[in-house]
Design an enzyme around this catalytic site. Structure first.
Site, PDB file in Angstrom:
ATOM      1  N   HIS A  37       0.866  -1.183   0.000  1.00  0.00           N
ATOM      2  CA  HIS A  37       0.000   0.000   0.000  1.00  0.00           C
ATOM      3  C   HIS A  37       0.900   1.230   0.000  1.00  0.00           C
ATOM      4  CE1 HIS A  37      -3.876   2.094   0.748  1.00  0.00           C
ATOM      5  NE2 HIS A  37      -3.057   3.013   1.228  1.00  0.00           N
ATOM      6  N   CYS A  38       0.828   2.004  -1.070  1.00  0.00           N
ATOM      7  CA  CYS A  38       1.745   3.130  -1.250  1.00  0.00           C
ATOM      8  C   CYS A  38       1.147   4.418  -0.681  1.00  0.00           C
ATOM      9  CB  CYS A  38       2.058   3.318  -2.733  1.00  0.00           C
ATOM     10  SG  CYS A  38       3.182   4.700  -3.067  1.00  0.00           S
ATOM     11  N   PRO A  39       1.778   5.030   0.324  1.00  0.00           N
ATOM     12  CA  PRO A  39       1.237   6.281   0.887  1.00  0.00           C
ATOM     13  C   PRO A  39       1.354   7.454  -0.077  1.00  0.00           C
ATOM     14  CG  PRO A  39       3.381   5.780   1.847  1.00  0.00           C
ATOM     15  CD  PRO A  39       2.995   4.589   1.016  1.00  0.00           C
ATOM     16  N   ASN A  87      -1.503   6.997  -2.257  1.00  0.00           N
ATOM     17  CA  ASN A  87      -2.728   6.797  -1.484  1.00  0.00           C
ATOM     18  C   ASN A  87      -3.565   5.695  -2.127  1.00  0.00           C
ATOM     19  OD1 ASN A  87      -4.557   7.274   0.617  1.00  0.00           O
ATOM     20  ND2 ASN A  87      -5.754   8.720  -0.607  1.00  0.00           N
ATOM     21  N   ASN A  88      -2.894   4.619  -2.498  1.00  0.00           N
ATOM     22  CA  ASN A  88      -3.547   3.536  -3.219  1.00  0.00           C
ATOM     23  C   ASN A  88      -2.706   2.274  -3.059  1.00  0.00           C
ATOM     24  OD1 ASN A  88      -5.376   2.213  -4.837  1.00  0.00           O
ATOM     25  ND2 ASN A  88      -4.722   3.161  -6.753  1.00  0.00           N
TER      26      ASN A  88
END
Length: 279
Positions: A72-74, A77-78
């Site tokens: 989950h990539c901050p 945001n996805n």
């Protein structure tokens, strides 16, 4: 340099936008798991109690299972998964080049201000965070006609970009390695544990999704069905990933044998009285 800079800008914006707005993909709801699904590696998720295919994992932030989940990539945001993994990787590659481009141009400008002067004492007394750095290189008389703020901002830009570039080099290098081995971040840890467990049992672990570095990249970038590197990688392209994220026997697309089915190696397990098992 102008054309190169605009080419980078277009690719960075496009791939970031697609990485943010493209859903990574989730398993379709199924009533039950039959034998055919079990053969394809389907399991039941312990978090959402729904069937999920091989390589899918549950994201606690999104609250759903994600197809071929990497992480989950901050920054996006996805979740990074089956449908947007290529956008994420190409964004990293292009932003790495863009930061290097800005670093080189700003560094070149800063060096042009600091070549040829005879007066270093003036810069030792100047009010700038980089006064000692500038003092070592300030050798251009034209530099003293520039405002302290101008030179400070150029140097600040250079050092910020340098730090970001180092971070992107480490992050990008790690994901380049994973893609070359046909692994996600989650699978790397799982495969490492499986390798150690297989070694203890006298067997060798084989990654069933690894078709060799070249073929892995062709599958990852979707360079099949007459797609080209120039049109679909160097230029922005919204072509979908290969497959539906549920079945992974894709070797036929790149004319590569299946890692396990086409190569049945057998080894003796010393813990089972000489019985042999497929690797």
């Amino acid at each position: 340099s102008v054309l190169y800079g605009h080419w980078l800008l277009i690719n960075v914006v496009f791939h970031y936008y697609k990485g943010v707005t493209t859903k990574p993909g989730s398993p379709l709801p199924a009533q039950r798991i039959d034998e055919s699904l079990l053969d394809d590696g389907w399991t039941i998720c312990k978090k959402c109690d729904q069937p999920r295919p091989a390589r899918a994992h549950h994201c606690r932030l999104c609250g759903v299972c994600v197809l071929k989940m990497d992480h989950h990539c901050p920054w996006l945001n996805n979740c990074v998964g089956h449908n947007n993994h290529r956008y994420f990787m190409l964004f990293i590659i292009y932003i790495w080049q863009a930061v290097l481009f800005v670093m080189c141009t700003s560094g070149n400008y800063a060096l042009s201000l600091m070549v040829g002067s005879r007066s270093i004492a003036h810069w030792l007394l100047s009010e700038t965070p980089f006064k000692f750095v500038l003092a070592l290189f300030a050798t251009n008389p034209e530099m003293h006609t520039r405002t302290v703020g101008e030179v400070t901002m150029v140097m600040l830009l250079f050092f910020i970009c340098f730090g970001v570039w180092i971070g992107l080099t480490i992050l990008g290098g790690w994901h380049l390695y994973l893609i070359s081995k046909a692994e996600t971040s989650i699978e790397w840890n799982d495969n490492r544990i499986s390798s150690m467990e297989s070694f203890r049992r006298g067997k060798v672990f084989v990654n069933p999704y690894n078709y060799g570095m070249k073929n892995n990249w062709k599958l990852f970038l979707g360079l099949v069905h007459n797609r080209s590197f120039v049109r679909h990688v160097l230029l922005p392209s919204g072509h979908p990933p290969i497959g539906n994220g549920s079945k992974w026997n894709l070797g036929y697309l790149v004319k590569a044998p299946e890692p396990i089915q086409a190569r049945q190696d057998y080894q003796t397990n010393p813990d089972t009285n000489g019985k042999v098992f497929p690797v």
